[in-house]
Design a protein around this motif. Structure first.
Motif, PDB file in Angstrom:
ATOM      1  N   ALA A   1      47.569  21.475  14.333  1.00  0.00           N
ATOM      2  CA  ALA A   1      47.992  20.776  13.230  1.00  0.00           C
ATOM      3  C   ALA A   1      47.173  21.038  11.997  1.00  0.00           C
ATOM      4  N   ASP A   2      47.738  20.904  11.012  1.00  0.00           N
ATOM      5  CA  ASP A   2      47.125  21.029   9.550  1.00  0.00           C
ATOM      6  C   ASP A   2      46.285  19.731   9.345  1.00  0.00           C
ATOM      7  N   CYS A   3      44.963  19.750   9.344  1.00  0.00           N
ATOM      8  CA  CYS A   3      44.057  18.522   9.614  1.00  0.00           C
ATOM      9  C   CYS A   3      43.364  18.347   8.082  1.00  0.00           C
ATOM     10  N   ILE A   4      43.483  17.033   7.817  1.00  0.00           N
ATOM     11  CA  ILE A   4      42.586  16.312   6.668  1.00  0.00           C
ATOM     12  C   ILE A   4      41.315  15.660   7.243  1.00  0.00           C
ATOM     13  N   ASP A   5      40.309  15.813   7.060  1.00  0.00           N
ATOM     14  CA  ASP A   5      39.048  15.091   7.556  1.00  0.00           C
ATOM     15  C   ASP A   5      38.812  14.011   6.648  1.00  0.00           C
ATOM     16  N   TYR A   6      39.041  12.705   6.929  1.00  0.00           N
ATOM     17  CA  TYR A   6      39.062  11.797   5.781  1.00  0.00           C
ATOM     18  C   TYR A   6      37.432  11.218   5.681  1.00  0.00           C
TER      19      TYR A   6
END
Length: 456
Positions: free
Chosen positions: A295-300
């Motif tokens: 998955a294309d991940c965004i670390d919040y």
């Protein structure tokens, strides 16, 4: 003891035979005794002669709550009557409660090898949805409410026990040990998986009784421990996304908010199995899990989520697993006509606050209000929905290699360690699923010796 349903079915067969043939008393008696014996031996012949070692005991160990409260305070291990589809009295001893003893020809009794935990279990223990679920769970008892304060102590207690004990656990994988008389495609010995209804008694028990709609043959390539991690999260995601992935609007790209938990990890794989590119938000701790799923991940924790999303193409689906957003927020990142699906809906909370009737009305009004905001997107609620065909669809995807269970080896607990498992779940940072080895038998962990599954 012979099932009364079985007797009725035998009598029906006999009626057909006697009306079509001229049969004497001896022939009738012989025919009747043969069929009675066949029904009587259905289970025992399998258990004893096949040497599987299963017996159907009178009692079953279960993790239950007898009142609402914090999970650490109310969770208890108790011995209950084994759930059965044979008729028993609601007033009998050893907690043979009405909701466990209702006779149904479409029910299946499963020897549970493995179960898994979900956040909904903790919420149920806290009383979440009690008004709504009691309406579904105990509809018959509403007619018995005049007896609640009856001078007959046993009858009064039976009515008051309509809600508890409540067995927790939403997923199971195990072996069929008994079926109702109208169950045709399952038989004792079949390896199955499924999930009881949210308002029903759950799977943290030696034996679980479920309706046929809630159980099918388990994925052939998985062990019971692995299979038990799938049904609840899988059916929740299917009910939310299936129609949208089969008929997508625009490009096949989706955003999953909260991708490292049980539902999130399943949703990423389910979307990818249908050709979607998936972006997901997760914490730093969950990055490894999500990246392993491609998955294309965004670390919040480290990134500004809105800035990161604004730099990407818009999505046709936003699936909010954790209830952290709103339709207004999602509309900025969805294409025109895209769909926003959230698992956070007000139905249970409103029925808890206002009662079942007014709560359902309020939830409906809230839904209509959000639909009328004219944001150029669709807004939907996702929730667990029993779906036998959905379970079969999930099994095919798993056997074909498109979806794999996500389980940290440290999140596998024994039956006696269920309280520890709930403490781990309560921390809120679980990656994948927490599973329970209920039976402790070797086959709970053994994976089938299958190199390749071919679906015709």
């Amino acid at each position: 003891m012979i099932c009364r349903n079985c007797n009725h079915s035998i009598k029906a067969k006999l009626g057909n035979v006697l009306t079509s043939r001229n049969i004497g008393f001896k022939d009738f008696k012989k025919y009747f005794e043969k069929n009675i014996q066949k029904e009587r031996d259905t289970f025992q012949s399998w258990a004893e002669f096949q040497g599987r070692g299963f017996v159907k005991p009178q009692y079953t160990n279960s993790w239950v709550i007898n009142e609402y409260g914090e999970i650490d305070d109310v969770l208890k291990s108790e011995i209950l009557n084994t759930p059965t589809n044979k008729q028993t009295s609601i007033l009998s001893a050893h907690k043979a409660y009405f909701q466990q003893a209702v006779r149904s020809p479409n029910e299946v009794l499963v020897k549970v090898h493995a179960a898994s935990l979900n956040p909904i279990d903790i919420r149920l223990a806290n009383g979440y949805g009690s008004n709504l679920f009691n309406l579904q769970r105990n509809f018959v008892f509403k007619m018995l409410s005049p007896f609640e304060k009856s001078n007959n102590v046993e009858l009064g207690n039976a009515v008051n026990r309509q809600e508890f004990p409540l067995v927790l656990g939403r997923d199971f994988s195990g072996t069929v040990v008994d079926v109702g008389v109208q169950v045709g495609d399952l038989q004792p010995g079949d390896e199955v998986y499924g999930a009881p209804n949210v308002f029903a008694n759950g799977s943290l028990t030696d034996y679980c009784r479920v309706d046929l709609d809630h159980v099918v043959q388990k994925p052939a390539v998985l062990s019971h421990l692995e299979a038990a991690s799938i049904p609840y999260v899988g059916l929740t995601t299917l009910s939310a996304l299936r129609k949208h992935v089969l008929r997508p609007r625009g490009a096949r790209n989706a955003l999953v908010l909260g991708g490292s938990g049980g539902i999130g990890t399943f949703a990423i794989q389910y979307l990818q199995a249908h050709g979607f590119s998936v972006t997901t938000t997760c914490s730093t701790h969950g990055l490894a899990v999500c990246k392993k799923l491609n998955a294309d991940c965004i670390d919040y924790k480290e990134e500004d989520v809105e800035e990161s999303l604004a730099a990407r193409s818009k999505y046709s689906i936003v699936y909010d697993v954790v209830g952290a957003s709103s339709p207004e927020w999602a509309s900025h990142f969805l294409i025109k006509g895209g769909v926003y699906v959230t698992l956070k809906n007000p139905v249970a909370n409103m029925t808890d606050k206002y009662g079942a009737f007014f709560g359902l009305q309020g939830a409906a009004m809230d839904f209509v209000k959000k639909q009328g905001m004219n944001l150029d997107i669709k807004h939907e609620w996702g929730f667990y929905k029993p779906d036998r065909q959905g379970l079969l669809e999930i099994a095919r995807l798993i056997d074909g290699g498109a979806i794999k269970p996500v389980i940290d080896p440290n999140n596998i607990f024994g039956y006696d360690d269920v309280p520890k498992a709930f403490k781990e779940l309560s921390k809120g940072h679980t990656k994948g699923k927490i599973v329970i080895n209920v039976s402790g038998l070797p086959e709970a962990t053994q994976k089938p010796n299958i190199d390749k599954i071919i679906h015709l």
